[in-house]
Design a protein around this motif. Structure first.
Motif, PDB file in Angstrom:
ATOM      1  N   ALA A  42       6.789   9.898  31.914  1.00  0.00           N
ATOM      2  CA  ALA A  42       5.370   9.843  31.534  1.00  0.00           C
ATOM      3  C   ALA A  42       4.469   9.514  32.727  1.00  0.00           C
ATOM      4  O   ALA A  42       3.409  10.109  32.902  1.00  0.00           O
ATOM      5  CB  ALA A  42       5.163   8.815  30.429  1.00  0.00           C
ATOM      6  N   CYS A  43       4.917   8.547  33.541  1.00  0.00           N
ATOM      7  CA  CYS A  43       4.076   8.057  34.653  1.00  0.00           C
ATOM      8  C   CYS A  43       4.434   8.708  35.983  1.00  0.00           C
ATOM      9  O   CYS A  43       3.855   8.339  37.003  1.00  0.00           O
ATOM     10  CB  CYS A  43       4.264   6.561  34.816  1.00  0.00           C
ATOM     11  N   SER A  92       3.258  12.600  30.808  1.00  0.00           N
ATOM     12  CA  SER A  92       2.043  12.283  30.050  1.00  0.00           C
ATOM     13  C   SER A  92       0.809  12.561  30.891  1.00  0.00           C
ATOM     14  O   SER A  92       0.813  12.324  32.104  1.00  0.00           O
ATOM     15  CB  SER A  92       2.037  10.808  29.650  1.00  0.00           C
ATOM     16  N   ASP A 139      12.107   9.856  30.472  1.00  0.00           N
ATOM     17  CA  ASP A 139      10.712   9.526  30.205  1.00  0.00           C
ATOM     18  C   ASP A 139      10.023   9.428  31.561  1.00  0.00           C
ATOM     19  O   ASP A 139      10.098   8.416  32.256  1.00  0.00           O
ATOM     20  CB  ASP A 139      10.606   8.207  29.426  1.00  0.00           C
ATOM     21  N   CYS A 143       2.841  12.850  25.578  1.00  0.00           N
ATOM     22  CA  CYS A 143       4.217  12.601  26.017  1.00  0.00           C
ATOM     23  C   CYS A 143       5.079  12.046  24.885  1.00  0.00           C
ATOM     24  O   CYS A 143       6.286  12.283  24.844  1.00  0.00           O
ATOM     25  CB  CYS A 143       4.234  11.653  27.213  1.00  0.00           C
ATOM     26  N   THR A 144       4.471  11.305  23.965  1.00  0.00           N
ATOM     27  CA  THR A 144       5.239  10.779  22.837  1.00  0.00           C
ATOM     28  C   THR A 144       5.890  11.940  22.079  1.00  0.00           C
ATOM     29  O   THR A 144       7.083  11.914  21.773  1.00  0.00           O
ATOM     30  CB  THR A 144       4.323   9.973  21.887  1.00  0.00           C
ATOM     31  N   LYS A 188      -2.497   7.794  33.542  1.00  0.00           N
ATOM     32  CA  LYS A 188      -1.492   8.383  34.429  1.00  0.00           C
ATOM     33  C   LYS A 188      -2.195   9.044  35.616  1.00  0.00           C
ATOM     34  O   LYS A 188      -3.420   9.182  35.621  1.00  0.00           O
ATOM     35  CB  LYS A 188      -0.637   9.388  33.668  1.00  0.00           C
TER      36      LYS A 188
HETATM   37  C1  LIG Z   1       2.096   6.574  28.692  1.00  0.00           C
HETATM   38  C2  LIG Z   1       3.515   6.509  28.393  1.00  0.00           C
HETATM   39  C3  LIG Z   1       4.085   7.176  27.312  1.00  0.00           C
HETATM   40  C4  LIG Z   1       3.265   7.870  26.257  1.00  0.00           C
HETATM   41  O1  LIG Z   1       2.507   8.935  26.724  1.00  0.00           O
HETATM   42  P1  LIG Z   1       1.413   9.591  25.759  1.00  0.00           P
HETATM   43  O2  LIG Z   1       1.034  10.846  26.489  1.00  0.00           O
HETATM   44  O3  LIG Z   1       0.277   8.621  25.669  1.00  0.00           O
HETATM   45  O4  LIG Z   1       2.031   9.871  24.450  1.00  0.00           O
HETATM   46  C5  LIG Z   1       5.464   7.161  27.158  1.00  0.00           C
HETATM   47  N1  LIG Z   1       6.245   6.490  28.021  1.00  0.00           N
HETATM   48  C6  LIG Z   1       5.731   5.800  29.073  1.00  0.00           C
HETATM   49  C7  LIG Z   1       6.653   5.116  30.006  1.00  0.00           C
HETATM   50  C8  LIG Z   1       4.351   5.781  29.283  1.00  0.00           C
HETATM   51  O5  LIG Z   1       3.871   5.073  30.309  1.00  0.00           O
END
Ligand SMILES: *Cc1c(COP(=O)(O)O)cnc(C)c1O
Length: 384
Positions: free
Chosen positions: A164-165, A187, A162, A59-60, A192
């Motif tokens: 990610a979660c 992510s 974002d 996700c980064t 997650k």
């Molecule tokens: C986990 C997370 C990321 C990063 O995800 P990766 O897949 O590990 O790069 C970015 N933003 C938030 C809010 C996250 O919880």
């Protein structure tokens, strides 16, 4: 008394389906990004309801590429939150820009829209070279993305979510990633809800953004390998821009496909577990449980509780106490501005700091038993 059994904070939900799915790819002779990844992308965009989905290595990198795609350039600034995993701020720096941290609000853990609006009204976004807004759906709780989009439109700023979660989280019954903004980034880290070991996805309804990120995740190659290999004659690819290696492997995508099939059941179970926790925790007056905003659904990626001042133990002492009793809990979400790389950024973020110090995350994962929840709650009741 037997040995203390530990209740972990989190645990990926991997079964025979994922193992079978990965095994198939391992025997197929095609290991890295190829046909399985195409299949995973299609299934993913169907699940969230987006036109496009582009898989990347994490996700980064998804956030970084999306920021580039919406026009963030070196020397720019991006409005985001400090109260997040440090990857959020890092992605801004990777794009050559600097983050400006807006405080979060207590309830959704998301960007405070009143403060966002105030910031943009008081500062000239052009002069500050602000070129995007990047809010976070923290721990799967949906931030006030609708208001953020209204403000962004007023100031002609693109928005990258974002998420990610937030796989499976919803706003008005529609999945995060549909997308509400220009692009949403997910992510697949094991912390997650859906995991492929590591991995990421960018969803968008913009063909332009999808093409931009798709080209750059694989060195700017104009014809991806899975297309070239389908041709009867040799096809020579070209390299159009300086790209990156952000491939997701087909092994990871195969695991992701198996996980995706289980998403509805996984989220339903997490919802049940959260409701059970909340019901049981009602008896403890010094604990305040997080509650999703009206007309939103959290996927309950984490189960955060706020420790009120009347608690018998301070949050850090409480973590220690839980640990001694075999329960793995964790402090609340970190703040980037309290870490070395971002300490120089001047920001007043009282709510972010309050939440980090007074929130703890309790054990929460898909096959957590109600017996274990009872044990966690009983242990908390006895805290001295
Ligand atoms: C986990 C997370 C990321 C990063 O995800 P990766 O897949 O590990 O790069 C970015 N933003 C938030 C809010 C996250 O919880």
């Amino acid at each position: 008394m037997g040995k203390i059994k530990r209740i972990p904070l989190a645990k990926p939900f991997i079964g025979q389906e994922e193992i079978r799915s990965a095994k198939e790819v391992l025997s197929s002779g095609w290991l890295t990004q190829g046909p399985k990844t195409v299949e995973f992308e299609k299934a993913f965009s169907k699940y969230v309801g987006s036109k496009y989905a582009c898989a990347v290595s994490n996700c980064t990198n998804a956030l970084f590429l999306s920021l580039l795609a919406v026009g963030v350039k070196p020397g720019d600034r991006v409005l985001t939150v400090s109260h997040s995993f440090i990857a959020t701020a890092n992605a801004v720096r990777h794009a050559g820009a600097e983050p400006i941290f807006i405080d979060v609000e207590n309830k959704s853990f998301g960007m405070d829209v009143v403060l966002l609006e105030k910031f943009l009204r008081k500062n000239n976004p052009r002069q500050l070279k602000i070129s995007a807004i990047m809010p976070v759906h923290q721990m799967g709780f949906v931030c006030d993305i609708e208001k953020i989009l209204i403000i962004a439109k007023k100031y002609h700023l693109p928005v990258v979510e974002d998420a990610a979660c937030a796989i499976g989280s919803e706003l008005h019954g529609q999945k995060i990633g549909k997308p509400h903004s220009d692009a949403a980034c997910f992510s697949f880290h094991p912390r997650k809800v859906l995991t492929t070991g590591d991995g990421g996805m960018i969803t968008t309804n913009s063909k332009k953004i999808d093409s931009f990120v798709r080209l750059r995740r694989i060195h700017g190659m104009n014809i991806p390998s899975e297309i070239r290999h389908k041709h009867r004659r040799p096809v020579i690819e070209k390299y159009l821009v300086t790209g990156y290696n952000f491939r997701l492997t087909d092994i990871q995508s195969a695991i992701g496909l198996a996980q995706l099939k289980k998403m509805p059941a996984m989220i339903a179970e997490r919802q049940k577990l959260a409701a059970y926790y909340k019901k049981k925790l009602k008896q403890i007056p010094w604990i305040h449980c997080a509650e999703p905003e009206a007309d939103t659904r959290s996927n309950w990626q984490s189960f955060p509780i706020q420790i009120l001042p009347s608690a018998p133990l301070k949050p850090l002492k409480l973590l220690q106490y839980l640990f001694i009793h075999g329960i793995q809990a964790k402090p609340g979400i970190m703040n980037a501005h309290e870490e070395a790389p971002y300490r120089k950024i001047h920001a007043s973020l009282p709510v972010s700091e309050y939440l980090k110090r007074n929130t703890i995350l309790l054990p929460f994962y898909n096959d957590l038993s109600t017996k274990n929840i009872d044990f966690v709650v009983r242990t908390l009741v006895r805290a001295r």
